[in-house]
Design a protein around this motif. Sequence first.
Motif, PDB file in Angstrom:
ATOM      1  N   LEU A 156      40.281  37.173  40.668  1.00  0.00           N
ATOM      2  CA  LEU A 156      39.080  37.544  39.929  1.00  0.00           C
ATOM      3  C   LEU A 156      38.243  36.319  39.555  1.00  0.00           C
ATOM      4  O   LEU A 156      37.029  36.401  39.411  1.00  0.00           O
ATOM      5  CB  LEU A 156      39.472  38.326  38.666  1.00  0.00           C
ATOM      6  N   ALA A 157      38.928  35.171  39.376  1.00  0.00           N
ATOM      7  CA  ALA A 157      38.217  33.969  38.946  1.00  0.00           C
ATOM      8  C   ALA A 157      38.910  32.727  39.493  1.00  0.00           C
ATOM      9  O   ALA A 157      40.078  32.766  39.890  1.00  0.00           O
ATOM     10  CB  ALA A 157      38.156  33.903  37.420  1.00  0.00           C
ATOM     11  N   ASP A 158      38.155  31.628  39.519  1.00  0.00           N
ATOM     12  CA  ASP A 158      38.713  30.345  39.962  1.00  0.00           C
ATOM     13  C   ASP A 158      39.397  29.606  38.814  1.00  0.00           C
ATOM     14  O   ASP A 158      40.284  28.781  39.044  1.00  0.00           O
ATOM     15  CB  ASP A 158      37.592  29.460  40.527  1.00  0.00           C
ATOM     16  N   GLY A 159      38.955  29.901  37.600  1.00  0.00           N
ATOM     17  CA  GLY A 159      39.530  29.272  36.423  1.00  0.00           C
ATOM     18  C   GLY A 159      39.294  30.143  35.211  1.00  0.00           C
ATOM     19  O   GLY A 159      38.660  31.201  35.303  1.00  0.00           O
ATOM     20  N   ILE A 160      39.808  29.699  34.065  1.00  0.00           N
ATOM     21  CA  ILE A 160      39.642  30.475  32.838  1.00  0.00           C
ATOM     22  C   ILE A 160      39.219  29.557  31.693  1.00  0.00           C
ATOM     23  O   ILE A 160      39.363  28.336  31.769  1.00  0.00           O
ATOM     24  CB  ILE A 160      40.944  31.208  32.432  1.00  0.00           C
TER      25      ILE A 160
END
Length: 285
Positions: free
Chosen positions: A151-155
Amino acid sequence: MSKLKIAIQKSGRLNQDSLQILKDCGISIDNGKDQLKASASNFPLEIFYLRNGDIPQYLKDGVVDIAIIGENVLIEKGEGIAIIEKLGFSKCSVSLAIPNTDKYTGLDYFQNKKIATSYPNTVTNFLKSKNINSQIHIINGSVEIAPNIGLADGICDIVSSGSTLFKNNLKEVEVLLKSEAVLAVSPKISGTLQAILDELQFRIQSVLKGRNSRYVLLNAPNDKLEKIISILPGMRSPTVLPLAEKGWSSVHSVLHKNQFWEVINELKKNGAEGILVCPIEKMVM
């Protein structure tokens, strides 16, 4: 008599620490299980148990007068709400994290990348100030899973011990801000409640000073007394009392807990003996 309305987190560590500092202030709360509202039996205070993320809006609307809340939540949602006291507990950081396997070369890593977070305003403002353009995905819940499911590359999320990141194969790479619990005040608080707020803040400050200090008692030879006293960073000056044994005195002082080991070792080197260190429940200045 009017009551001061305070909001605290409904559950979790911040809830426990908030109730503890009120208890240490001598405030007894008539608190039944699963109550959303309770009153103090010996202080004009009414407690509202709320979801952490909802508290800033309650403060803005004047539904509650004050709150014990994480500074990070106020930065995200609490524009215009004043902080009158930092409370020293529930410390954490709001940080960017990426998969362990990725090489991090700096903030440019996030250029045109996807970031999952519960703190969209904080992340957006931070990246904008660094001229980084990223796609923000707002998630309310387990943000750490986002990179693992694509869903994402990072948080961006709060980090305390880092154990949650470790369990999800993530690593912290940038700290956006440091946070702790604070006492915040509604912009709509009534002037008639100021005296109650002043008394509560006075009690909180006395508790915090006690938590951050240690009471030290030691025996010192009189010929080294001047040097030992010069080492002690105490309040105004230490109390010095003669001992029954000729040529010796008892010295009483207060140290900040962060100075403790450095000062104690210096005292020992200069002849201090029988050093006793005690916690302080409250300290009124």
